[in-house]
Design an enzyme around this catalytic site. Sequence first.
Site, PDB file in Angstrom:
ATOM      1  N   ASN A  72      10.019   3.308   2.736  1.00  0.00           N
ATOM      2  CA  ASN A  72       8.699   3.337   2.097  1.00  0.00           C
ATOM      3  C   ASN A  72       7.678   3.639   3.199  1.00  0.00           C
ATOM      4  O   ASN A  72       7.409   2.787   4.039  1.00  0.00           O
ATOM      5  CB  ASN A  72       8.421   1.972   1.444  1.00  0.00           C
ATOM      6  CG  ASN A  72       7.001   1.872   0.911  1.00  0.00           C
ATOM      7  OD1 ASN A  72       6.277   2.873   0.835  1.00  0.00           O
ATOM      8  ND2 ASN A  72       6.596   0.672   0.542  1.00  0.00           N
ATOM      9  N   LYS A 106       4.523   4.138   2.926  1.00  0.00           N
ATOM     10  CA  LYS A 106       3.166   3.609   2.686  1.00  0.00           C
ATOM     11  C   LYS A 106       2.140   4.720   2.965  1.00  0.00           C
ATOM     12  O   LYS A 106       2.415   5.869   2.674  1.00  0.00           O
ATOM     13  CB  LYS A 106       2.956   2.347   3.526  1.00  0.00           C
ATOM     14  CG  LYS A 106       4.118   1.349   3.325  1.00  0.00           C
ATOM     15  CD  LYS A 106       3.888  -0.014   3.876  1.00  0.00           C
ATOM     16  CE  LYS A 106       5.090  -0.897   3.545  1.00  0.00           C
ATOM     17  NZ  LYS A 106       4.963  -2.270   3.995  1.00  0.00           N
ATOM     18  N   HIS A 160       5.079  -2.919  -5.766  1.00  0.00           N
ATOM     19  CA  HIS A 160       5.137  -3.354  -4.367  1.00  0.00           C
ATOM     20  C   HIS A 160       4.096  -4.446  -4.135  1.00  0.00           C
ATOM     21  O   HIS A 160       3.012  -4.411  -4.722  1.00  0.00           O
ATOM     22  CB  HIS A 160       4.877  -2.159  -3.438  1.00  0.00           C
ATOM     23  CG  HIS A 160       5.175  -2.490  -2.016  1.00  0.00           C
ATOM     24  ND1 HIS A 160       4.264  -3.142  -1.221  1.00  0.00           N
ATOM     25  CD2 HIS A 160       6.283  -2.286  -1.261  1.00  0.00           C
ATOM     26  CE1 HIS A 160       4.811  -3.320  -0.019  1.00  0.00           C
ATOM     27  NE2 HIS A 160       6.039  -2.815  -0.019  1.00  0.00           N
ATOM     28  N   GLU A 199       2.058  -4.916  -1.861  1.00  0.00           N
ATOM     29  CA  GLU A 199       0.736  -4.418  -1.436  1.00  0.00           C
ATOM     30  C   GLU A 199      -0.064  -3.926  -2.639  1.00  0.00           C
ATOM     31  O   GLU A 199      -1.288  -4.043  -2.661  1.00  0.00           O
ATOM     32  CB  GLU A 199       0.909  -3.323  -0.371  1.00  0.00           C
ATOM     33  CG  GLU A 199       1.316  -3.933   0.971  1.00  0.00           C
ATOM     34  CD  GLU A 199       2.173  -3.040   1.848  1.00  0.00           C
ATOM     35  OE1 GLU A 199       2.249  -1.824   1.612  1.00  0.00           O
ATOM     36  OE2 GLU A 199       2.795  -3.582   2.794  1.00  0.00           O
ATOM     37  N   GLU A 242      11.389  -8.490  -1.770  1.00  0.00           N
ATOM     38  CA  GLU A 242      10.571  -8.368  -0.567  1.00  0.00           C
ATOM     39  C   GLU A 242       9.680  -9.601  -0.431  1.00  0.00           C
ATOM     40  O   GLU A 242       8.594  -9.649  -1.022  1.00  0.00           O
ATOM     41  CB  GLU A 242       9.687  -7.121  -0.649  1.00  0.00           C
ATOM     42  CG  GLU A 242      10.465  -5.830  -0.724  1.00  0.00           C
ATOM     43  CD  GLU A 242       9.691  -4.662  -0.110  1.00  0.00           C
ATOM     44  OE1 GLU A 242      10.285  -3.925   0.668  1.00  0.00           O
ATOM     45  OE2 GLU A 242       8.488  -4.515  -0.394  1.00  0.00           O
ATOM     46  N   GLY A 258       6.019  -6.446   7.371  1.00  0.00           N
ATOM     47  CA  GLY A 258       5.145  -6.012   8.455  1.00  0.00           C
ATOM     48  C   GLY A 258       4.824  -7.103   9.464  1.00  0.00           C
ATOM     49  O   GLY A 258       3.955  -6.946  10.309  1.00  0.00           O
ATOM     50  N   SER A 309      10.557  -6.279   7.263  1.00  0.00           N
ATOM     51  CA  SER A 309      10.906  -6.206   8.683  1.00  0.00           C
ATOM     52  C   SER A 309      12.377  -5.864   8.943  1.00  0.00           C
ATOM     53  O   SER A 309      13.004  -6.404   9.850  1.00  0.00           O
ATOM     54  CB  SER A 309      10.519  -7.499   9.405  1.00  0.00           C
ATOM     55  OG  SER A 309       9.113  -7.684   9.359  1.00  0.00           O
TER      56      SER A 309
HETATM   57  P1  13P Z   1       8.217  -3.512   6.779  1.00  0.00           P
HETATM   58  O1  13P Z   1       9.636  -3.017   6.913  1.00  0.00           O
HETATM   59  O2  13P Z   1       7.239  -2.751   7.616  1.00  0.00           O
HETATM   60  O3  13P Z   1       8.140  -5.010   6.976  1.00  0.00           O
HETATM   61  O4  13P Z   1       7.777  -3.238   5.263  1.00  0.00           O
HETATM   62  C1  13P Z   1       8.602  -3.634   4.229  1.00  0.00           C
HETATM   63  C2  13P Z   1       8.111  -3.043   2.972  1.00  0.00           C
HETATM   64  O5  13P Z   1       7.049  -3.401   2.480  1.00  0.00           O
HETATM   65  C3  13P Z   1       8.914  -1.974   2.347  1.00  0.00           C
HETATM   66  O6  13P Z   1       8.456  -1.676   1.069  1.00  0.00           O
END
Ligand code: 13P
Length: 249
Positions: free
Chosen positions: A9, A11, A95, A97, A167, A173, A213
């Site tokens: 992903n 982003k 997601h 976010e 997740e 992150g 992560s």
């Molecule tokens: P990270 O791997 O940067 O922690 O992000 C995970 C994520 O949100 C994948 O959709």
Amino acid sequence: MRRPAIAGNWKMYKTRAETLAFFRTFLPLIEGTKHCDIVVAPPFTAICAAVEAVRGTKVAVSGQDLHWQAEGAFTGEVSGKMLAESGCTYVIVGHSERRQYFGETDESVQRKTKAALESNLTPIVCVGESLAEREANQTEAVLKRQFECGLGALTAEEFSRILIAYEPVWAIGTGRTATPEIAAEAHRYIRGLAAAHFTHEQASVLRILYGGSVKPDNIKGLMAQAEIDGALVGGASLDAKSFAEIVNY
Ligand code: 13P
């Protein structure tokens, strides 16, 4: 036996030029890879470049979000039909976010999941608890609510076409990965919800990815858990070599 899937992903990262540069390095590194499905979710503006770059390879392209209507007066939105026409075969839905910053709710997740399926896209539906919810022992309650409100209304046939990504928000992150055991425990719980709502057989073929992560140095441990069917990778999917290492765990 569930076939693993590794999805990146991106982003809000990568221009078209950066997307093409990524695939120039990435594709040769995964040419011989056969053990898993590989998916990359670029931002909307780089989808066409990604689709061109992966043509003839086994890499699939995903959207990161969609609107639940096929078209309409919804400024700034993109529909499943548009993603499918652009060459996407997957789309990420719900997601954390989107839930945290853009008002995504369990109800909109349900509508978007249905819309994705109507456009023949494979939805990767994200669920997961925040740090405060985990610390308050609310993990299972949150997962149950997200599952029931977001996915409970799907038909059995629809449910057979989705992937779930667990997740935990506290692991995204932050560099703080859930241990393989913590992730597996949540996956087991989600699979139990699937068995209760649908059938044991459907639950046993449901693919549940872990996200938060994921890096080249922890993917092996995660994938060693029978409950973990793949990964949804953020930061580490932006670098072609590190994403290839994850894919080739
Ligand atoms: P990270 O791997 O940067 O922690 O992000 C995970 C994520 O949100 C994948 O959709």
